[in-house]
Design an enzyme around this catalytic site. Structure first.
Site, PDB file in Angstrom:
ATOM      1  N   GLU A 161      40.423  84.442  20.704  1.00 47.85           N
ATOM      2  CA  GLU A 161      40.451  84.235  22.150  1.00 47.85           C
ATOM      3  C   GLU A 161      41.766  83.536  22.510  1.00 47.85           C
ATOM      4  O   GLU A 161      42.088  82.472  21.970  1.00 47.85           O
ATOM      5  CB  GLU A 161      39.259  83.351  22.541  1.00 47.85           C
ATOM      6  CG  GLU A 161      39.303  82.930  23.988  1.00 47.85           C
ATOM      7  CD  GLU A 161      37.935  83.014  24.648  1.00 47.85           C
ATOM      8  OE1 GLU A 161      37.006  83.550  24.038  1.00 47.85           O
ATOM      9  OE2 GLU A 161      37.840  82.554  25.788  1.00 47.85           O
ATOM     10  N   ARG A 162      42.501  84.148  23.397  1.00 45.18           N
ATOM     11  CA  ARG A 162      43.791  83.591  23.839  1.00 45.18           C
ATOM     12  C   ARG A 162      44.753  83.360  22.669  1.00 45.18           C
ATOM     13  O   ARG A 162      45.556  82.432  22.693  1.00 45.18           O
ATOM     14  CB  ARG A 162      43.614  82.283  24.606  1.00 45.18           C
ATOM     15  CG  ARG A 162      42.512  82.295  25.637  1.00 45.18           C
ATOM     16  CD  ARG A 162      42.756  83.276  26.748  1.00 45.18           C
ATOM     17  NE  ARG A 162      41.702  83.199  27.753  1.00 45.18           N
ATOM     18  CZ  ARG A 162      41.607  84.025  28.774  1.00 45.18           C
ATOM     19  NH1 ARG A 162      42.471  85.001  28.939  1.00 45.18           N
ATOM     20  NH2 ARG A 162      40.657  83.889  29.661  1.00 45.18           N
ATOM     21  N   ASN A 197      33.684  79.379  22.284  1.00 47.74           N
ATOM     22  CA  ASN A 197      32.668  80.319  22.764  1.00 47.74           C
ATOM     23  C   ASN A 197      32.071  80.926  21.496  1.00 47.74           C
ATOM     24  O   ASN A 197      32.481  81.979  21.037  1.00 47.74           O
ATOM     25  CB  ASN A 197      33.296  81.402  23.640  1.00 47.74           C
ATOM     26  CG  ASN A 197      34.003  80.782  24.833  1.00 47.74           C
ATOM     27  OD1 ASN A 197      33.517  79.821  25.425  1.00 47.74           O
ATOM     28  ND2 ASN A 197      35.168  81.303  25.184  1.00 47.74           N
ATOM     29  N   GLU A 256      31.360  77.465  31.476  1.00 42.73           N
ATOM     30  CA  GLU A 256      31.706  78.889  31.482  1.00 42.73           C
ATOM     31  C   GLU A 256      30.618  79.749  30.824  1.00 42.73           C
ATOM     32  O   GLU A 256      30.899  80.620  30.010  1.00 42.73           O
ATOM     33  CB  GLU A 256      33.058  79.109  30.793  1.00 42.73           C
ATOM     34  CG  GLU A 256      34.196  78.392  31.501  1.00 42.73           C
ATOM     35  CD  GLU A 256      35.571  78.681  30.909  1.00 42.73           C
ATOM     36  OE1 GLU A 256      35.663  78.891  29.699  1.00 42.73           O
ATOM     37  OE2 GLU A 256      36.542  78.682  31.694  1.00 42.73           O
ATOM     38  N   ASP A 292      42.823  72.957  33.450  1.00 41.06           N
ATOM     39  CA  ASP A 292      42.831  73.762  32.234  1.00 41.06           C
ATOM     40  C   ASP A 292      44.169  73.504  31.557  1.00 41.06           C
ATOM     41  O   ASP A 292      44.863  72.597  31.938  1.00 41.06           O
ATOM     42  CB  ASP A 292      42.638  75.248  32.594  1.00 41.06           C
ATOM     43  CG  ASP A 292      41.955  76.009  31.468  1.00 41.06           C
ATOM     44  OD1 ASP A 292      42.031  75.537  30.329  1.00 41.06           O
ATOM     45  OD2 ASP A 292      41.351  77.051  31.731  1.00 41.06           O
ATOM     46  N   GLU A 330      48.432  80.234  26.399  1.00 38.55           N
ATOM     47  CA  GLU A 330      47.549  81.007  27.266  1.00 38.55           C
ATOM     48  C   GLU A 330      48.130  81.176  28.668  1.00 38.55           C
ATOM     49  O   GLU A 330      48.063  82.255  29.252  1.00 38.55           O
ATOM     50  CB  GLU A 330      46.187  80.313  27.343  1.00 38.55           C
ATOM     51  CG  GLU A 330      45.247  80.952  28.332  1.00 38.55           C
ATOM     52  CD  GLU A 330      43.896  80.244  28.423  1.00 38.55           C
ATOM     53  OE1 GLU A 330      43.638  79.320  27.635  1.00 38.55           O
ATOM     54  OE2 GLU A 330      43.099  80.636  29.292  1.00 38.55           O
ATOM     55  N   HIS A 352      47.463  77.293  38.232  1.00 39.10           N
ATOM     56  CA  HIS A 352      46.344  78.219  38.218  1.00 39.10           C
ATOM     57  C   HIS A 352      46.488  79.337  39.259  1.00 39.10           C
ATOM     58  O   HIS A 352      45.523  79.726  39.916  1.00 39.10           O
ATOM     59  CB  HIS A 352      45.018  77.464  38.439  1.00 39.10           C
ATOM     60  CG  HIS A 352      43.902  78.039  37.619  1.00 39.10           C
ATOM     61  ND1 HIS A 352      43.087  79.028  38.099  1.00 39.10           N
ATOM     62  CD2 HIS A 352      43.489  77.782  36.356  1.00 39.10           C
ATOM     63  CE1 HIS A 352      42.197  79.331  37.156  1.00 39.10           C
ATOM     64  NE2 HIS A 352      42.430  78.605  36.091  1.00 39.10           N
ATOM     65  N   TRP A 411      35.830  83.374  42.711  1.00 40.27           N
ATOM     66  CA  TRP A 411      37.039  82.610  42.465  1.00 40.27           C
ATOM     67  C   TRP A 411      38.181  83.144  43.315  1.00 40.27           C
ATOM     68  O   TRP A 411      38.449  84.339  43.306  1.00 40.27           O
ATOM     69  CB  TRP A 411      37.372  82.798  40.982  1.00 40.27           C
ATOM     70  CG  TRP A 411      38.457  81.965  40.438  1.00 40.27           C
ATOM     71  CD1 TRP A 411      38.331  80.733  39.882  1.00 40.27           C
ATOM     72  CD2 TRP A 411      39.854  82.297  40.355  1.00 40.27           C
ATOM     73  NE1 TRP A 411      39.553  80.278  39.469  1.00 40.27           N
ATOM     74  CE2 TRP A 411      40.493  81.211  39.738  1.00 40.27           C
ATOM     75  CE3 TRP A 411      40.614  83.391  40.743  1.00 40.27           C
ATOM     76  CZ2 TRP A 411      41.863  81.197  39.511  1.00 40.27           C
ATOM     77  CZ3 TRP A 411      41.977  83.369  40.507  1.00 40.27           C
ATOM     78  CH2 TRP A 411      42.584  82.280  39.899  1.00 40.27           C
TER      79      TRP A 411
HETATM   80  C1  BDP Z   1      40.096  78.596  29.241  1.00 41.60           C
HETATM   81  C2  BDP Z   1      40.187  79.936  28.599  1.00 41.60           C
HETATM   82  C3  BDP Z   1      38.905  80.387  27.978  1.00 41.60           C
HETATM   83  C4  BDP Z   1      38.368  79.285  27.084  1.00 41.60           C
HETATM   84  C5  BDP Z   1      38.228  78.021  27.888  1.00 41.60           C
HETATM   85  C6  BDP Z   1      37.802  76.819  27.066  1.00 41.60           C
HETATM   86  O1  BDP Z   1      40.593  80.854  29.567  1.00 41.60           O
HETATM   87  O2  BDP Z   1      39.162  81.552  27.272  1.00 41.60           O
HETATM   88  O3  BDP Z   1      37.161  79.642  26.534  1.00 41.60           O
HETATM   89  O4  BDP Z   1      39.454  77.662  28.437  1.00 41.60           O
HETATM   90  O5  BDP Z   1      38.662  76.000  26.767  1.00 41.60           O
HETATM   91  O6  BDP Z   1      41.396  78.116  29.340  1.00 41.60           O
HETATM   92  O7  BDP Z   1      36.648  76.686  26.744  1.00 41.60           O
END
Ligand code: BDP
Length: 724
Positions: free
Chosen positions: A192-193, A235, A316, A390, A418, A546, A565
């Site tokens: 992820e990312r 995640n 999330e 973030d 990211e 953002h 959003w």
């Molecule tokens: C965000 C990302 C997402 C991550 C989340 C996190 O877009 O993919 O799961 O943070 O840190 O920046 O949990």
């Protein structure tokens, strides 16, 4: 005929020399795989003469695996740097390096350095030049083997950066106890990312097969003192905690152990349901609590030094204790209780926000966690990101820092880019990390920096730490962009000692990675130091954030709208002006900081310019210190970013002769891509904000080539989510 043959021979000659030249160039071509542990032959005669005298023999006091690793590393380094293999025996000769601990080395025990060693704690070390039986030696000594390994890497760094080693008297220990990488790696191999290929963990062949790359990963981390790694994504899949995967994780833990790296796992909160077949994951339910206890016992049976759990809960869409009307503390303490008998810790993330519109996400983490100060068990860290929204190109420090004195906080940074152009962009992140660490929270009066706050937990709670999401993948150079390696390196160095300067780290990294040429070091370190400001200017200066493409986080998207959003909530552009009112007349996120900070941020006149629009909604005509009005200032930064990227390209073209063609071309191509992204951001954003400001782009600038719609529709170069 004869002439033809001669011509053919001539041609062959030309061809041959072309081939030879290519071969010769290839000898110097470098993939970047070695990272900063690049032990190429020293090209400085004076240094070489000194080192040849001092590096004749390595004497380790036992064959314990960590000391073996230190021995192997120093052998590799000396052999590469000097083109001469040192001897490895117990005879003391001039130029002996002695590595060990008082417990396993008589020589170290007999030296008069016990009181120095005592000061170095669990992981520190002493490096000392001394005479033993009339022989000139260097001693690398520590209380524990891991300290000796860290000392060896420090010593190698001195060699790689051409420092004199004839009169050493070094005493070092880390300022923070837990120095951790949070990999966002999925069991299916994706990250992820992650922008440097796929996961390093070869789940298919583990545990039977452990690739050399695992050892090299551990070496790289140990070389900068990183001592923990979370293997799986926040995640998380519950499967990571199943026996099948635990056995695989144990094989990695075995490979990393000699390098002092503990394995951690992200624990999915609902794992008791998914892999334990329970009906609930309620943290106050006794069967659930027992499940976690049994799970912890099982994990420790495979990995006796398992580090603990990282948890993303009620964030999330992830499951969490609030699904059962329990608090984050209830959830964390349940896991902490299961891990405590084994010495494990919980890192409970504070990255929570409601995905609804009309709440200011910047304030959510604070609201949720401030009331839980002191409610967590002793072995729990709460883990806020460096900023409250973030991992943005620039955010003020998270308001929780300094305000949870009774619960240790472990800041989380992002090394992977990211929001910073992925591994396509050259962005040196030490200045970003330092900006947060050096921020004054004023929570115990002026001068209470974030660094002070996080270090102080060691005194008050016996634990302190720092974490980051790495940029590491299967790409041959590990990080996708060779300059991304500097960010991995810098995070490790700052985790060890947050007081190191970004410049010093950059310069050391350049010497170890590229060249000792003084002009090269100067221009490239200046370029790196500037690159973070350029990254910010590119994506919205003055505290904007953002406003990127919503799905990919690459390229601009200040116009983005959907049901959940809207980008406008992050910039609040209107005909009057720009910026989010987070003062007392707005969402009052400013009020979450200490009163001195809140006051500073809430007034456009005193708010640092870099955070102006993060806290204030300011008129387009607002006069900036530069003499420009807000609109002109914004435009200025967007245009400057493109010029700065072009400048980086020029600088890079100018150093072609200093490095190998492979890495030169690699960076050259990526800088070009970065320029294209900068133009996309600039023209798209300026045209979009112009629809509100209704002011002209000053005539001195080149006008965007296309209309706004064009920029809105530029497709992302590659969206992995759609690429099945
Ligand atoms: C965000 C990302 C997402 C991550 C989340 C996190 O877009 O993919 O799961 O943070 O840190 O920046 O949990």
């Amino acid at each position: 005929m004869e002439k033809e043959i001669t011509n053919k021979l001539k041609m062959k000659g030309v061809l041959l020399s072309i081939i030879m030249i290519t071969v010769a160039l290839n000898v110097f071509a470098e993939s970047g795989y070695e990272l900063w542990m690049r032990y190429n032959k020293i090209d400085d005669k004076v240094v070489e003469i000194e080192y040849k005298k001092a590096l004749k023999n390595i004497l380790i006091s036992s064959t314990q695996p960590t000391l073996n690793a230190a021995n192997a590393e120093l052998n590799l380094a000396i052999t590469g740097l000097l083109g001469m293999k040192p001897s490895n025996d117990n005879t003391l000769v001039d130029g002996t390096i002695i590595i060990g601990t008082p417990a396993n080395s008589d020589i170290i025990r007999d030296l008069n350095i016990a009181s120095d060693i005592a000061k170095t704690g669990e992981e520190g070390y002493v490096i000392k030049s001394t005479f033993i039986n009339g022989k000139s030696c260097t001693v690398i000594a520590a209380n524990h083997e891991i300290g000796a390994l860290y000392g060896t890497f420090h010593f190698i760094r001195l060699l790689q950066t051409f420092q004199s080693i004839s009169n050493l008297n070094i005493l070092e220990f880390p300022k923070l106890k837990y120095r951790i990488l949070n990999h966002w790696d999925n069991l299916n191999g994706t990250i992820e990312r992650g922008y440097a290929g796929y996961t390093l963990w070869d789940w298919q062949r583990l545990p039977m097969y452990v690739d050399q790359r695992m050892i090299d990963y551990a070496r790289a981390n140990a070389s900068v003192g990183i001592n923990g790694t979370v293997l799986n994504n926040v995640n998380a899949s519950g499967k990571s905690l199943s026996k099948e995967y635990l056995i695989k994780a144990a094989a990695l833990a075995n490979a990393f152990r000699p390098y002092g790296i503990k394995v951690y796992l992200t624990a999915r909160f609902s794992a008791p349901i998914e892999i334990g077949y329970l009906k609930t994951a309620d943290p106050l339910d006794s069967t659930v609590r027992k499940w976690w206890k049994d799970k912890a016992d099982e994990i420790y049976s495979y990995i006796p030094d398992f580090g603990g759990f990282l948890v993303k809960a009620n964030s999330e869409g992830q499951p969490g204790p609030q699904d059962y009307n329990r608090t984050h503390a209830d959830g964390a303490n349940m896991m902490a209780e299961a891990l405590a008998p084994h010495g494990g810790i919980v890192m409970w993330r504070a990255f929570v926000y409601e995905n609804n519109r009309h709440t200011d996400r910047a304030g959510s983490g604070y609201i949720e966690f401030i009331k839980l100060n002191g409610k967590f068990n002793k072995n729990v860290f709460v883990q806020p990101k460096n900023g409250a929204i973030d991992f943005q190109p620039r955010e003020p420090f998270h308001p929780l820092f300094g305000q949870m004195p009774d619960t240790p906080l472990m800041p989380e940074f992002q090394i992977t880019q990211e929001y910073l152009g992925y591994s396509t962009n050259l962005v040196y992140l030490a200045p970003l990390f330092k900006e947060t660490l050096e921020s004054d929270t004023y929570t115990k009066g002026k001068g209470t920096t974030v660094t002070n706050v996080i270090e102080d937990y060691q005194r008050t709670h016996g634990m302190s730490g720092i974490a980051a999401v790495p940029n590491i993948g299967t790409d041959i150079n590990w990080t996708g962009h060779v300059f991304g390696q500097a960010n991995w390196f810098a995070f490790g160095m700052l985790a060890w000692n947050p007081d190191y300067t970004s410049e010093k780290i950059a310069k050391d990294w350049i010497k170890m990675t590229f060249s000792h040429d003084e002009t090269f070091i100067k221009v490239i370190s200046n370029m790196m130091m500037q690159s973070r400001e350029t990254a910010v200017d590119m994506r919205g200066a003055l505290g904007l954030n953002h406003i990127m493409n919503y799905a990919t986080h690459y390229g601009p998207g200040p116009w983005y709208k959907n049901l959940k959003w809207d980008a406008i909530e992050y910039h609040r552009a209107d005909e009057f002006g720009l910026g989010v009112n987070r003062t007392a007349t707005g969402s009052n996120v400013a009020g979450q900081y200490a009163p001195e900070v809140a006051k500073l941020f809430s007034n456009p006149e005193t708010c640092p310019q870099k955070f102006l629009l993060y806290f204030n909604h300011v008129s387009w005509d607002y006069k900036m210190p530069s003499g420009r009005n807000l609109w002109e200032e914004l435009v200025y930064h967007y245009y400057k970013s493109v010029e700065d990227v072009k400048q980086m390209e020029k600088i890079w073209d100018g150093i072609e002769k200093n490095i190998d063609a492979q890495r030169f071309n690699h960076v050259k191509q990526l800088l070009k891509a970065q320029e294209e992204e900068a133009i996309w951001w600039r023209d798209g954003s300026v045209l979009y904000f112009q629809t509100f400001s209704k002011r002209p782009i000053p005539a001195k600038y080149p006008m965007p080539e296309h209309n706004l719609n064009y920029y809105k529709q530029i497709p992302f170069p590659y969206d992995w989510k759609d690429a099945y």
